[in-house]
Write a protein that holds these residues in place. Sequence first.
Motif, mmCIF file in Angstrom:
data_model
loop_
_atom_site.group_PDB
_atom_site.id
_atom_site.type_symbol
_atom_site.label_atom_id
_atom_site.label_comp_id
_atom_site.label_asym_id
_atom_site.label_seq_id
_atom_site.Cartn_x
_atom_site.Cartn_y
_atom_site.Cartn_z
ATOM 1 N N TYR A 45 -43.757 8.828 15.922
ATOM 2 C CA TYR A 45 -43.495 7.308 15.670
ATOM 3 C C TYR A 45 -42.329 7.267 14.847
ATOM 4 C CZ TYR A 45 -47.906 4.892 16.675
ATOM 5 O OH TYR A 45 -49.315 4.562 17.262
ATOM 6 N N SER A 46 -41.743 8.355 14.267
ATOM 7 C CA SER A 46 -40.487 8.096 13.671
ATOM 8 C C SER A 46 -39.461 8.281 14.509
ATOM 9 C CB SER A 46 -40.182 9.574 12.596
ATOM 10 O OG SER A 46 -40.177 10.740 13.676
ATOM 11 N N LYS A 47 -39.554 8.428 15.962
ATOM 12 C CA LYS A 47 -38.565 8.539 16.931
ATOM 13 C C LYS A 47 -38.408 7.047 17.521
ATOM 14 C CE LYS A 47 -38.250 13.261 17.968
ATOM 15 N NZ LYS A 47 -39.096 14.480 18.849
ATOM 16 N N TYR A 48 -39.283 6.045 17.255
ATOM 17 C CA TYR A 48 -39.092 4.952 17.854
ATOM 18 C C TYR A 48 -39.030 3.577 16.933
ATOM 19 C CZ TYR A 48 -40.774 7.436 21.714
ATOM 20 O OH TYR A 48 -41.011 8.598 22.741
ATOM 21 N N HIS A 49 -38.392 2.671 17.416
ATOM 22 C CA HIS A 49 -38.619 1.358 16.346
ATOM 23 C C HIS A 49 -40.013 0.828 16.602
ATOM 24 C CE1 HIS A 49 -34.234 0.732 16.306
ATOM 25 N NE2 HIS A 49 -34.331 1.236 17.457
ATOM 26 N N SER A 50 -40.848 1.039 15.345
ATOM 27 C CA SER A 50 -42.145 0.732 15.591
ATOM 28 C C SER A 50 -42.477 0.181 14.069
ATOM 29 C CB SER A 50 -43.190 1.815 15.782
ATOM 30 O OG SER A 50 -42.680 2.981 15.021
ATOM 31 N N GLY A 51 -41.589 -0.640 13.294
ATOM 32 C CA GLY A 51 -41.672 -0.915 12.028
ATOM 33 C C GLY A 51 -42.973 -2.031 11.898
ATOM 34 N N GLU A 63 -48.022 3.748 11.021
ATOM 35 C CA GLU A 63 -48.246 4.990 11.477
ATOM 36 C C GLU A 63 -49.334 5.782 10.875
ATOM 37 O OE1 GLU A 63 -47.516 8.665 10.786
ATOM 38 O OE2 GLU A 63 -48.125 9.297 12.861
#
Length: 213
Positions: A174-180, A184
């Motif tokens: 998840y840290s590699k994507y814009h997923s605010g 996670e």
Amino acid sequence: MKAIAINGSPRRGWNTEKLLKEALRGAESVGAETKLVQLYDLNYTGCRSCFACKRQGAESYHCAFKDGLTPVLEEIFNADVLFLGSPIYFGDITGQMVSFIERLGFPLLSYDDYTKRLFDGKINAALFLTMNAPEAFYKSNMEQSLKNRAEILQRLGVTVEVYAACDTYQFSDYSKYHSGMLDEVHKRKVREEQFPKDMEAAYEIGRKLTSFE
Ligand SMILES: Cc1cc2nc3c(=O)[nH]c(=O)nc-3n(C[C@H](O)[C@H](O)[C@H](O)COP(=O)(O)O)c2cc1C
């Protein structure tokens, strides 16, 4: 006994395919021969509205249009159990799965009598859905319309099940994507605690739908 699973997700090895593979394992446990078809590998379209299936003297319940889906449709009519799997994209099954259902379903429908069953065999079917949405949202906003999507499958046999795996894990990191908007930690918990139960449920549906005389 033959069971076919149709993966309507473009992602190999992810949530939808995992559920389908469990359903196939369940089918295998009661002696079925199994096959997994990747819809995104096939070159096909939805219904072309050629009405060949509605012509006088047409071969009942078969789609006459020839493309990459033709051999798959033929195999389905020689199977005993059909498992469809689709992620939810914008509140619905994927476009590939919609097109697939048009091609399978429209020839099963009689324009002489909507209540008439053209296919006289018996193919049990299940639709497995996977989605980011939590279960409560699925139940209140999506369940009914998605069950309507599966309704045409009733023309194949007696039992149609719809199973939804909610709150799925979407990225490997998840840290590699814009997923605010996505939590996670919560997603990982669902993946570790709930998704194995979804897999068990898929196995059980696969076993149960294949265990008929
Ligand atoms: C284009 C696109 C649209 C999506 N739309 C929704 C949606 O409307 N509702 C939802 O709950 N999840 C949505 N999702 C999330 C997927 O349904 C979910 O991650 C699913 O489990 C993916 O299946 P897969 O892992 O087999 O690819 C969307 C994903 C994509 C790529």
